[in-house]
Design a protein around this motif. Structure first.
Motif, PDB file in Angstrom:
ATOM      1  N   MET A  46       0.861  -1.303   0.051  1.00 54.18           N
ATOM      2  CA  MET A  46       0.016  -0.041   0.042  1.00 54.18           C
ATOM      3  C   MET A  46       0.794   1.376   0.116  1.00 54.18           C
ATOM      4  O   MET A  46       0.574   2.215  -0.806  1.00 54.18           O
ATOM      5  CB  MET A  46      -0.952  -0.070   1.079  1.00 54.18           C
ATOM      6  CG  MET A  46      -2.042  -1.021   0.851  1.00 54.18           C
ATOM      7  SD  MET A  46      -3.510  -0.891   2.314  1.00 54.18           S
ATOM      8  CE  MET A  46      -2.422  -1.780   3.709  1.00 54.18           C
ATOM      9  N   ALA A  47       2.039   1.315   0.831  1.00 52.81           N
ATOM     10  CA  ALA A  47       2.775   2.422   0.846  1.00 52.81           C
ATOM     11  C   ALA A  47       3.633   2.683  -0.610  1.00 52.81           C
ATOM     12  O   ALA A  47       3.590   3.742  -0.985  1.00 52.81           O
ATOM     13  CB  ALA A  47       4.125   2.222   1.840  1.00 52.81           C
ATOM     14  N   PHE A  48       4.021   1.651  -1.114  1.00 54.52           N
ATOM     15  CA  PHE A  48       4.583   1.666  -2.582  1.00 54.52           C
ATOM     16  C   PHE A  48       3.770   2.436  -3.516  1.00 54.52           C
ATOM     17  O   PHE A  48       3.888   3.072  -4.457  1.00 54.52           O
ATOM     18  CB  PHE A  48       5.389   0.440  -2.928  1.00 54.52           C
ATOM     19  CG  PHE A  48       6.719   0.415  -2.405  1.00 54.52           C
ATOM     20  CD1 PHE A  48       7.587   1.359  -2.379  1.00 54.52           C
ATOM     21  CD2 PHE A  48       6.946  -0.945  -1.665  1.00 54.52           C
ATOM     22  CE1 PHE A  48       8.828   0.890  -1.924  1.00 54.52           C
ATOM     23  CE2 PHE A  48       8.048  -1.155  -1.193  1.00 54.52           C
ATOM     24  CZ  PHE A  48       8.934  -0.119  -1.090  1.00 54.52           C
ATOM     25  N   SER A  49       2.312   1.828  -3.220  1.00 52.94           N
ATOM     26  CA  SER A  49       1.309   2.194  -4.164  1.00 52.94           C
ATOM     27  C   SER A  49       1.012   3.893  -4.139  1.00 52.94           C
ATOM     28  O   SER A  49       0.979   4.500  -5.190  1.00 52.94           O
ATOM     29  CB  SER A  49       0.050   1.591  -3.889  1.00 52.94           C
ATOM     30  OG  SER A  49       0.172   0.061  -4.308  1.00 52.94           O
ATOM     31  N   VAL A  50       0.931   4.107  -2.850  1.00 56.17           N
ATOM     32  CA  VAL A  50       0.840   5.625  -2.825  1.00 56.17           C
ATOM     33  C   VAL A  50       2.021   6.399  -3.394  1.00 56.17           C
ATOM     34  O   VAL A  50       1.833   7.556  -4.067  1.00 56.17           O
ATOM     35  CB  VAL A  50       0.487   5.933  -1.375  1.00 56.17           C
ATOM     36  CG1 VAL A  50       0.580   7.390  -0.840  1.00 56.17           C
ATOM     37  CG2 VAL A  50      -0.897   5.459  -0.889  1.00 56.17           C
ATOM     38  N   LEU A  51       3.049   6.082  -2.961  1.00 64.20           N
ATOM     39  CA  LEU A  51       4.509   6.640  -3.594  1.00 64.20           C
ATOM     40  C   LEU A  51       4.484   6.577  -4.948  1.00 64.20           C
ATOM     41  O   LEU A  51       4.749   7.840  -5.623  1.00 64.20           O
ATOM     42  CB  LEU A  51       5.700   6.004  -2.879  1.00 64.20           C
ATOM     43  CG  LEU A  51       5.900   6.200  -1.570  1.00 64.20           C
ATOM     44  CD1 LEU A  51       7.188   5.446  -1.084  1.00 64.20           C
ATOM     45  CD2 LEU A  51       6.024   7.839  -1.232  1.00 64.20           C
ATOM     46  N   ALA A  56       3.713   9.459 -10.371  1.00 59.95           N
ATOM     47  CA  ALA A  56       2.745   9.505 -11.692  1.00 59.95           C
ATOM     48  C   ALA A  56       2.030  10.956 -11.780  1.00 59.95           C
ATOM     49  O   ALA A  56       1.872  11.497 -12.749  1.00 59.95           O
ATOM     50  CB  ALA A  56       1.852   8.225 -11.920  1.00 59.95           C
ATOM     51  N   ALA A  57       1.507  11.328 -10.606  1.00 60.83           N
ATOM     52  CA  ALA A  57       0.767  12.404 -10.576  1.00 60.83           C
ATOM     53  C   ALA A  57       1.625  13.570 -11.044  1.00 60.83           C
ATOM     54  O   ALA A  57       1.386  14.719 -11.422  1.00 60.83           O
ATOM     55  CB  ALA A  57      -0.025  12.479  -9.206  1.00 60.83           C
ATOM     56  N   THR A  58       2.743  13.433 -10.053  1.00 67.24           N
ATOM     57  CA  THR A  58       3.858  14.766 -10.432  1.00 67.24           C
ATOM     58  C   THR A  58       4.367  14.829 -11.706  1.00 67.24           C
ATOM     59  O   THR A  58       4.312  16.140 -12.298  1.00 67.24           O
ATOM     60  CB  THR A  58       4.881  14.342  -9.321  1.00 67.24           C
ATOM     61  OG1 THR A  58       4.651  14.300  -8.039  1.00 67.24           O
ATOM     62  CG2 THR A  58       6.102  15.331  -9.461  1.00 67.24           C
ATOM     63  N   VAL A  59       4.566  13.682 -12.608  1.00 67.38           N
ATOM     64  CA  VAL A  59       4.749  13.688 -13.752  1.00 67.38           C
ATOM     65  C   VAL A  59       3.589  14.376 -14.760  1.00 67.38           C
ATOM     66  O   VAL A  59       3.921  15.452 -15.400  1.00 67.38           O
ATOM     67  CB  VAL A  59       5.186  12.215 -14.229  1.00 67.38           C
ATOM     68  CG1 VAL A  59       5.273  12.421 -15.796  1.00 67.38           C
ATOM     69  CG2 VAL A  59       6.687  11.787 -13.876  1.00 67.38           C
ATOM     70  N   ALA A  75      -2.442  10.341 -21.352  1.00 71.61           N
ATOM     71  CA  ALA A  75      -3.250   8.956 -21.189  1.00 71.61           C
ATOM     72  C   ALA A  75      -2.323   8.087 -20.323  1.00 71.61           C
ATOM     73  O   ALA A  75      -2.728   7.244 -19.602  1.00 71.61           O
ATOM     74  CB  ALA A  75      -3.688   8.612 -22.513  1.00 71.61           C
ATOM     75  N   LEU A  76      -0.956   7.732 -20.824  1.00 71.90           N
ATOM     76  CA  LEU A  76      -0.311   6.842 -20.264  1.00 71.90           C
ATOM     77  C   LEU A  76      -0.029   7.329 -18.772  1.00 71.90           C
ATOM     78  O   LEU A  76      -0.086   5.968 -18.056  1.00 71.90           O
ATOM     79  CB  LEU A  76       0.954   6.779 -21.011  1.00 71.90           C
ATOM     80  CG  LEU A  76       0.990   6.003 -22.400  1.00 71.90           C
ATOM     81  CD1 LEU A  76       2.236   6.207 -23.079  1.00 71.90           C
ATOM     82  CD2 LEU A  76       0.480   4.768 -22.156  1.00 71.90           C
ATOM     83  N   CYS A  77       0.247   8.390 -18.509  1.00 77.13           N
ATOM     84  CA  CYS A  77       0.414   8.806 -17.072  1.00 77.13           C
ATOM     85  C   CYS A  77      -0.992   8.498 -16.380  1.00 77.13           C
ATOM     86  O   CYS A  77      -0.825   7.857 -14.941  1.00 77.13           O
ATOM     87  CB  CYS A  77       0.912  10.309 -16.999  1.00 77.13           C
ATOM     88  SG  CYS A  77       2.512  10.519 -17.578  1.00 77.13           S
ATOM     89  N   ALA A  78      -2.308   8.719 -16.861  1.00 75.13           N
ATOM     90  CA  ALA A  78      -3.238   8.641 -16.231  1.00 75.13           C
ATOM     91  C   ALA A  78      -3.708   7.094 -16.064  1.00 75.13           C
ATOM     92  O   ALA A  78      -4.071   6.682 -14.874  1.00 75.13           O
ATOM     93  CB  ALA A  78      -4.580   9.079 -16.918  1.00 75.13           C
ATOM     94  N   VAL A 110       4.229   4.459 -16.697  1.00 75.63           N
ATOM     95  CA  VAL A 110       4.605   6.174 -16.379  1.00 75.63           C
ATOM     96  C   VAL A 110       5.976   6.689 -17.178  1.00 75.63           C
ATOM     97  O   VAL A 110       6.171   7.357 -17.627  1.00 75.63           O
ATOM     98  CB  VAL A 110       4.443   6.484 -14.865  1.00 75.63           C
ATOM     99  CG1 VAL A 110       5.752   6.005 -14.295  1.00 75.63           C
ATOM    100  CG2 VAL A 110       4.325   7.950 -14.800  1.00 75.63           C
ATOM    101  N   GLN A 111       7.066   5.534 -17.117  1.00 74.05           N
ATOM    102  CA  GLN A 111       8.351   5.991 -17.710  1.00 74.05           C
ATOM    103  C   GLN A 111       7.930   6.287 -19.314  1.00 74.05           C
ATOM    104  O   GLN A 111       8.716   7.074 -19.627  1.00 74.05           O
ATOM    105  CB  GLN A 111       9.043   5.035 -17.554  1.00 74.05           C
ATOM    106  CG  GLN A 111       9.735   5.011 -16.233  1.00 74.05           C
ATOM    107  CD  GLN A 111      10.474   5.938 -15.818  1.00 74.05           C
ATOM    108  OE1 GLN A 111      11.044   7.020 -16.472  1.00 74.05           O
ATOM    109  NE2 GLN A 111      10.381   6.641 -14.613  1.00 74.05           N
ATOM    110  N   LEU A 112       7.067   5.205 -19.778  1.00 69.09           N
ATOM    111  CA  LEU A 112       6.894   5.522 -21.248  1.00 69.09           C
ATOM    112  C   LEU A 112       6.127   6.874 -21.504  1.00 69.09           C
ATOM    113  O   LEU A 112       6.581   7.409 -22.414  1.00 69.09           O
ATOM    114  CB  LEU A 112       6.240   4.536 -22.022  1.00 69.09           C
ATOM    115  CG  LEU A 112       5.577   4.495 -23.020  1.00 69.09           C
ATOM    116  CD1 LEU A 112       6.792   4.206 -24.035  1.00 69.09           C
ATOM    117  CD2 LEU A 112       4.654   3.030 -23.612  1.00 69.09           C
TER     118      LEU A 112
END
Length: 121
Positions: A46-51, A56-59, A75-78, A110-112
């Motif tokens: 759960m912690a890694f999911s939040v981080l 992803a939101a920051t990007v 769209a990929l970030c979403a 998110v990297q893509l």
């Protein structure tokens, strides 16, 4: 006398002694240990999911605030954000292997999306 595999090792314990020591262990201790390990794995997932969701939101926010047009990268970030939410839900349900798979896929997506964001006009 065969000395293979015994170098540096003390005398081998008697198998009957090992079996008796194992049987003396209480099942409650083993169950409690497993339960604690599972709880830690769920919390870590759960912690890694939040981080990763925050990453992803920051990007997404950074690229949009720079004035770049939204496109495939957004769209990929979403999609990556949705994968982190799915990872959180899976971790909460105790499906830690699926959580790891969802989070790994979220990182890749998110990297893509981030790399495609550099090429957006």
């Amino acid at each position: 006398m065969d000395m293979r595999g015994t170098q540096g090792q003390g005398p081998r314990p008697d198998p009957d002694e090992l079996r008796a020591a194992f049987q003396r262990q209480s099942r409650a201790e083993l169950a409690q240990s497993r339960s604690q390990q599972a709880r830690i794995a769920r919390w870590a997932g759960m912690a890694f999911s939040v981080l990763l969701g925050l990453g992803a939101a920051t990007v997404l926010v950074t690229r949009l605030s720079e004035g770049r047009p939204a496109g495939l990268w957004a769209a990929l970030c979403a999609v990556s954000l949705l994968l982190t939410v799915a990872g959180f839900a899976l971790a909460k349900l105790g499906r830690t292997r699926w959580t790891i798979a969802a989070l790994a896929l979220a990182v890749l997506v998110v990297q893509l999306g981030d790399s495609l964001g550099f090429f957006a006009d």
